[in-house]
Design a protein around this motif. Structure first.
Motif, PDB file in Angstrom:
ATOM      1  N   ASP B  92      -1.370  -7.205   5.031  1.00  0.00           N
ATOM      2  CA  ASP B  92      -1.903  -7.485   6.336  1.00  0.00           C
ATOM      3  C   ASP B  92      -0.930  -7.311   7.617  1.00  0.00           C
ATOM      4  OD1 ASP B  92      -4.128  -8.372   5.377  1.00  0.00           O
ATOM      5  OD2 ASP B  92      -3.906 -10.434   5.149  1.00  0.00           O
ATOM      6  N   ARG B  93       0.311  -7.597   7.447  1.00  0.00           N
ATOM      7  CA  ARG B  93       1.368  -7.365   8.450  1.00  0.00           C
ATOM      8  C   ARG B  93       1.578  -5.864   8.343  1.00  0.00           C
ATOM      9  NH1 ARG B  93       1.626  -9.654  11.908  1.00  0.00           N
ATOM     10  NH2 ARG B  93       3.150  -9.371  13.388  1.00  0.00           N
ATOM     11  N   PHE B  94       1.588  -5.200   7.478  1.00  0.00           N
ATOM     12  CA  PHE B  94       1.818  -3.774   7.720  1.00  0.00           C
ATOM     13  C   PHE B  94       0.898  -3.096   8.369  1.00  0.00           C
ATOM     14  CE2 PHE B  94       1.681   0.300   6.034  1.00  0.00           C
ATOM     15  CZ  PHE B  94       2.978   0.935   5.950  1.00  0.00           C
ATOM     16  N   ILE B  95      -0.264  -3.390   7.995  1.00  0.00           N
ATOM     17  CA  ILE B  95      -1.493  -2.947   8.534  1.00  0.00           C
ATOM     18  C   ILE B  95      -1.480  -3.421  10.255  1.00  0.00           C
ATOM     19  CG2 ILE B  95      -4.130  -2.992   8.745  1.00  0.00           C
ATOM     20  CD1 ILE B  95      -2.813  -1.244   6.501  1.00  0.00           C
ATOM     21  N   SER B 108     -12.935  -0.802   7.349  1.00  0.00           N
ATOM     22  CA  SER B 108     -13.893  -0.798   6.340  1.00  0.00           C
ATOM     23  C   SER B 108     -13.416   0.153   5.178  1.00  0.00           C
ATOM     24  CB  SER B 108     -15.212  -0.441   6.877  1.00  0.00           C
ATOM     25  OG  SER B 108     -15.047   0.838   7.430  1.00  0.00           O
ATOM     26  N   ILE B 109     -12.826   1.205   5.680  1.00  0.00           N
ATOM     27  CA  ILE B 109     -12.336   2.409   4.599  1.00  0.00           C
ATOM     28  C   ILE B 109     -11.337   1.824   3.761  1.00  0.00           C
ATOM     29  CG2 ILE B 109     -11.169   4.590   4.265  1.00  0.00           C
ATOM     30  CD1 ILE B 109     -12.904   5.683   6.826  1.00  0.00           C
ATOM     31  N   LEU B 110     -10.304   0.940   4.504  1.00  0.00           N
ATOM     32  CA  LEU B 110      -9.152   0.486   3.698  1.00  0.00           C
ATOM     33  C   LEU B 110      -9.693  -0.678   2.739  1.00  0.00           C
ATOM     34  CD1 LEU B 110      -6.032   0.103   3.286  1.00  0.00           C
ATOM     35  CD2 LEU B 110      -6.252  -1.667   4.976  1.00  0.00           C
ATOM     36  N   LYS B 111     -10.608  -1.266   3.071  1.00  0.00           N
ATOM     37  CA  LYS B 111     -11.248  -2.363   2.073  1.00  0.00           C
ATOM     38  C   LYS B 111     -11.907  -1.657   1.010  1.00  0.00           C
ATOM     39  CE  LYS B 111     -10.953  -6.310   4.840  1.00  0.00           C
ATOM     40  NZ  LYS B 111     -11.414  -6.582   6.198  1.00  0.00           N
ATOM     41  N   ASP B 112     -12.900  -0.550   1.393  1.00  0.00           N
ATOM     42  CA  ASP B 112     -13.571   0.205   0.319  1.00  0.00           C
ATOM     43  C   ASP B 112     -12.647   0.797  -0.646  1.00  0.00           C
ATOM     44  OD1 ASP B 112     -16.058   0.975  -0.610  1.00  0.00           O
ATOM     45  OD2 ASP B 112     -15.223   2.928  -0.017  1.00  0.00           O
ATOM     46  N   CYS B 113     -11.395   1.440  -0.328  1.00  0.00           N
ATOM     47  CA  CYS B 113     -10.375   1.998  -1.291  1.00  0.00           C
ATOM     48  C   CYS B 113      -9.944   1.105  -2.050  1.00  0.00           C
ATOM     49  CB  CYS B 113      -9.480   2.914  -0.189  1.00  0.00           C
ATOM     50  SG  CYS B 113     -10.235   4.251   0.692  1.00  0.00           S
ATOM     51  N   LEU B 114      -9.259  -0.035  -1.443  1.00  0.00           N
ATOM     52  CA  LEU B 114      -8.773  -0.956  -2.126  1.00  0.00           C
ATOM     53  C   LEU B 114      -9.602  -1.503  -3.256  1.00  0.00           C
ATOM     54  CD1 LEU B 114      -6.677  -3.052   0.501  1.00  0.00           C
ATOM     55  CD2 LEU B 114      -5.725  -1.652  -1.100  1.00  0.00           C
ATOM     56  N   ALA B 115     -10.986  -1.915  -2.896  1.00  0.00           N
ATOM     57  CA  ALA B 115     -11.754  -2.513  -3.670  1.00  0.00           C
ATOM     58  C   ALA B 115     -12.171  -1.209  -4.939  1.00  0.00           C
ATOM     59  CB  ALA B 115     -13.079  -2.750  -2.961  1.00  0.00           C
ATOM     60  N   GLY B 116     -12.414  -0.064  -4.474  1.00  0.00           N
ATOM     61  CA  GLY B 116     -12.449   1.137  -5.427  1.00  0.00           C
ATOM     62  C   GLY B 116     -11.294   1.215  -6.521  1.00  0.00           C
ATOM     63  N   PRO B 121      -7.322  -7.639  -1.164  1.00  0.00           N
ATOM     64  CA  PRO B 121      -6.784  -7.088   0.121  1.00  0.00           C
ATOM     65  C   PRO B 121      -5.675  -7.952   0.450  1.00  0.00           C
ATOM     66  CG  PRO B 121      -9.028  -8.316   0.328  1.00  0.00           C
ATOM     67  CD  PRO B 121      -8.904  -7.893  -0.998  1.00  0.00           C
ATOM     68  N   LYS B 122      -5.706  -9.034  -0.406  1.00  0.00           N
ATOM     69  CA  LYS B 122      -4.468  -9.865  -0.008  1.00  0.00           C
ATOM     70  C   LYS B 122      -3.093  -9.665  -0.942  1.00  0.00           C
ATOM     71  CE  LYS B 122      -6.400 -12.525   3.114  1.00  0.00           C
ATOM     72  NZ  LYS B 122      -5.989 -11.946   4.638  1.00  0.00           N
ATOM     73  N   ILE B 123      -2.433  -8.918  -0.384  1.00  0.00           N
ATOM     74  CA  ILE B 123      -1.086  -8.734  -1.184  1.00  0.00           C
ATOM     75  C   ILE B 123       0.007  -9.198  -0.074  1.00  0.00           C
ATOM     76  CG2 ILE B 123       0.348  -6.912  -2.157  1.00  0.00           C
ATOM     77  CD1 ILE B 123      -2.129  -5.028  -2.082  1.00  0.00           C
ATOM     78  N   ASP B 124       0.567 -10.291  -0.791  1.00  0.00           N
ATOM     79  CA  ASP B 124       1.709 -10.937  -0.088  1.00  0.00           C
ATOM     80  C   ASP B 124       3.182 -10.076   0.099  1.00  0.00           C
ATOM     81  OD1 ASP B 124       0.274 -13.036   0.671  1.00  0.00           O
ATOM     82  OD2 ASP B 124       0.844 -14.231  -1.131  1.00  0.00           O
ATOM     83  N   ASN B 125       3.505  -9.457  -0.907  1.00  0.00           N
ATOM     84  CA  ASN B 125       4.665  -8.875  -1.063  1.00  0.00           C
ATOM     85  C   ASN B 125       4.669  -7.455  -1.498  1.00  0.00           C
ATOM     86  OD1 ASN B 125       7.274  -7.730  -0.948  1.00  0.00           O
ATOM     87  ND2 ASN B 125       8.037  -9.429  -2.284  1.00  0.00           N
ATOM     88  N   LEU B 126       4.268  -6.188  -0.723  1.00  0.00           N
ATOM     89  CA  LEU B 126       4.089  -4.890  -1.150  1.00  0.00           C
ATOM     90  C   LEU B 126       5.061  -4.535  -2.151  1.00  0.00           C
ATOM     91  CD1 LEU B 126       2.458  -3.470   1.910  1.00  0.00           C
ATOM     92  CD2 LEU B 126       1.160  -3.632  -0.084  1.00  0.00           C
ATOM     93  N   ASP B 127       6.239  -4.816  -2.104  1.00  0.00           N
ATOM     94  CA  ASP B 127       7.294  -4.243  -2.763  1.00  0.00           C
ATOM     95  C   ASP B 127       7.455  -4.751  -4.218  1.00  0.00           C
ATOM     96  OD1 ASP B 127       9.275  -2.386  -2.080  1.00  0.00           O
ATOM     97  OD2 ASP B 127      10.901  -3.920  -1.747  1.00  0.00           O
ATOM     98  N   ARG B 128       6.490  -5.877  -4.431  1.00  0.00           N
ATOM     99  CA  ARG B 128       6.265  -6.284  -5.908  1.00  0.00           C
ATOM    100  C   ARG B 128       5.340  -5.577  -6.585  1.00  0.00           C
ATOM    101  NH1 ARG B 128       6.725 -12.575  -5.106  1.00  0.00           N
ATOM    102  NH2 ARG B 128       9.062 -12.724  -4.989  1.00  0.00           N
ATOM    103  N   LEU B 129       4.755  -4.468  -6.081  1.00  0.00           N
ATOM    104  CA  LEU B 129       3.628  -3.654  -6.884  1.00  0.00           C
ATOM    105  C   LEU B 129       4.373  -3.083  -7.788  1.00  0.00           C
ATOM    106  CD1 LEU B 129       1.074  -3.029  -3.936  1.00  0.00           C
ATOM    107  CD2 LEU B 129       0.861  -4.985  -5.711  1.00  0.00           C
ATOM    108  N   SER B 130       3.678  -2.518  -8.451  1.00  0.00           N
ATOM    109  CA  SER B 130       4.189  -1.341  -9.551  1.00  0.00           C
ATOM    110  C   SER B 130       4.161  -0.125  -9.016  1.00  0.00           C
ATOM    111  CB  SER B 130       3.280  -1.390 -10.986  1.00  0.00           C
ATOM    112  OG  SER B 130       2.160  -0.797 -10.477  1.00  0.00           O
ATOM    113  N   VAL B 137      -2.157   1.922  -2.958  1.00  0.00           N
ATOM    114  CA  VAL B 137      -2.157   1.042  -1.762  1.00  0.00           C
ATOM    115  C   VAL B 137      -1.995   2.102  -0.497  1.00  0.00           C
ATOM    116  CG1 VAL B 137      -1.182  -0.521  -0.170  1.00  0.00           C
ATOM    117  CG2 VAL B 137      -1.671  -1.092  -2.892  1.00  0.00           C
ATOM    118  N   LEU B 138      -0.862   2.886  -0.662  1.00  0.00           N
ATOM    119  CA  LEU B 138      -0.604   4.043   0.492  1.00  0.00           C
ATOM    120  C   LEU B 138      -1.568   5.078   0.558  1.00  0.00           C
ATOM    121  CD1 LEU B 138       1.326   4.284   2.641  1.00  0.00           C
ATOM    122  CD2 LEU B 138       2.671   6.022   1.191  1.00  0.00           C
TER     123      LEU B 138
END
Lengths: 243, 269
Positions: B92-95, B108-116, B121-130, B137-138
């Motif tokens: 959220d902060r990054f966006i 809406s595109i961001l949400k659709d892509c994430l859902a796809g 949509p709630k990611i607290d720390n993007l650095d913790r992702l694989s 996400v990018l």
């Protein structure tokens, strides 16, 4: 589209400060407090019993810290391991350049606030221990003598603006002939110290040296700002990878 | 329209990566940027994005020089790097911090892509992702920013096979008519099906560029017992995989991998 917009510059400044520095303000403040305490303890342990000398040492070390942090802010703008490098954010180079100084000023103010609060407290305690009979009151770090704070601020501005062009110049030194790189740095230092050299050589009196020093410092700072901007605009992300 | 106008660029003097390169990149196209390791794919993307400046020549996007890095140009270019670090920041902060600079951003595109991709949509720390999730996400962010030029350096490396298919589908779904996408890829991972054009960077710094439509009319590919008269051939189980001139006049399908090899070996110039 306008080449300079204050709103866009502030948005850029906010982006940099929030994503890199003030994202976790309490953690940053805590870290700064620890650094300040370390610097002051270093000055206290090596300063004998003269509180004034200890405070001088602390102020000088903290000034160096303030001068160096602009390099961190510059490096943060030009680094290319961000998903969206700051240089690629849609803001003009001038907006980014001014924003860099704003961010640096914000971090410096935080550092100053932490130094004044923590430092003056520690020195008040040290004064009570070293000189229990002295009731001269609390000496506030950096604000003991008003003019000294002003002189220190001008000095910090001069060095910070110098670092802003010196850093990319040194990083990209291979683009220039070694003789050119050395001549630029030597010429810069010669101009800066010219009045002092002339004074010690007996060519000009001390008062003339003081005024010409001031004039040179102002001119050099303006030149630093201009040249820093030119090199900032030309900064490339030329890391060879993933081809 | 983006025009690469006679550029020369090298990291060292007298060793140019590109020499006198001229290319035209049309709007609404999906370019596959292919090349061997170290051939200059990332360098070309960086030149196109304004991260690097040509030693000679210029790159013009809609009449503006990309090397100027003006806000108007930069808000029409998004470069998705191959390697990156988000830092400790929430999505959220990054966006919120970045999207203000991109007027075509579409939440809406961001949400659709994430859902796809099956990412919440709630990611607290993007650095913790694989690393694969970070790429997803990018890629979602890149698609949602809606820039006219979308440059993607190895976007699917690190993604699992179903995610690569999803990436392809989402990109085609959300691509706007005027958008140009350049995707650099080492592997042929299903993305070749969406390329409208190919750019193949040869090791000598020259670039082969043509549309898949043109290529399929000019050349034909098949398996043959003999490679006599073939422009290019590779031995395979049934004899040879060959590329010949297409004399039938009917568009033929050319696998990108054999086209790539044929271009690199100099069979197609």
């Amino acid at each position: 589209m306008r080449k300079f917009s204050i709103a866009r510059m502030l948005q850029f400044c906010r982006l940099q400060l929030e994503s890199s520095w003030f994202g976790n303000i309490w953690k940053l403040t805590g870290g700064l407090v620890l650094i300040v305490i370390f610097i002051i303890l270093l000055s206290v342990t090596g300063g004998g019993s003269d509180i004034g000398r200890m405070m001088d040492t602390s102020e000088n070390l903290l000034k160096v810290l303030v001068m160096m942090q602009i390099m961190g802010i510059y490096a943060d703008i030009v680094r290319n391991d961000r998903p969206l490098p700051l240089m690629m954010i849609p803001a003009s180079s001038l907006e980014k350049y001014i924003s860099m100084y704003l961010s640096s000023a914000a971090v410096s103010l935080l550092l100053l606030a932490v130094s004044v609060t923590a430092g003056s407290g520690i020195y008040a305690i040290a004064g009570k221990i070293l000189h229990p009979d002295n009731n001269a009151g609390i000496n506030i770090l950096f604000f003991r003598e008003g003019w000294k704070f002003l002189a220190g601020s001008i000095e910090t501005c001069l060095v910070s603006t110098t670092l802003v062009w010196m850093m990319p110049f040194v990083l990209k030194r291979k683009r220039y002939h070694p003789a050119v790189s050395c001549a630029v740095v030597a010429g810069f230092l010669a101009v800066l110290f010219l009045p002092a050299i002339l004074m010690f050589a007996g060519v000009i009196p001390a008062s003339a040296a003081r005024y010409s020093s001031l004039a040179i410092m102002i001119s050099v700072t303006i030149m630093n700002l201009r040249w820093g901007y030119v090199l900032f605009r030309q900064f490339e992300f030329d890391r060879k990878s993933n081809d | 329209m983006t025009i690469i106008d006679n550029i020369t660029y090298g990291y060292r003097k007298n060793r140019p990566v590109f020499r006198d390169l001229t290319l035209k990149l049309g709007d609404g196209r999906i370019y596959g940027l292919l090349g061997m390791n170290g051939s200059g794919k990332t360098t070309l993307l960086k030149l196109l994005s304004g991260m690097l400046f040509p030693d000679k020549g210029r790159i013009m996007s809609d009449g503006e020089n990309v090397a100027e890095r003006s806000p108007g140009i930069l808000q029409n270019i998004f470069m998705m790097p191959a390697e990156f670090r988000f830092g400790k920041i929430s999505l959220d902060r990054f966006i919120a911090l970045n999207s203000v600079f991109y007027p075509a951003f579409d939440d809406s595109i961001l949400k659709d892509c994430l859902a796809g991709f099956g990412i919440g949509p709630k990611i607290d720390n993007l650095d913790r992702l694989s690393s694969g999730e970070k790429k997803k996400v990018l890629a979602c962010i890149a698609m949602s920013f809606g820039t006219k030029i979308l440059l993607m350096d190895e976007p699917v490396s690190g993604m699992d096979i179903p995610s690569r298919t999803l990436f392809r589908k989402l990109l085609v779904k959300h691509l706007r008519d005027e958008q140009t996408v350049i995707i650099s890829a080492h592997e042929f991972s299903g993305l070749e099906n969406i390329f409208s054009d190919v750019l193949i960077v040869r090791n000598d710094g020259t670039v082969y560029s043509d549309s898949i439509g043109n290529i399929s009319v000019k050349y034909a590919c098949g398996t043959d017992r003999s490679d006599t008269g073939a422009l290019y051939s590779e031995p395979c189980a049934g004899g040879y995989r060959v590329i010949r001139k297409n004399i039938s006049g009917i568009a033929a399908e050319i696998p990108v991998d054999i086209l790539f090899n044929a271009v690199l070996k100099g069979a197609i110039r």
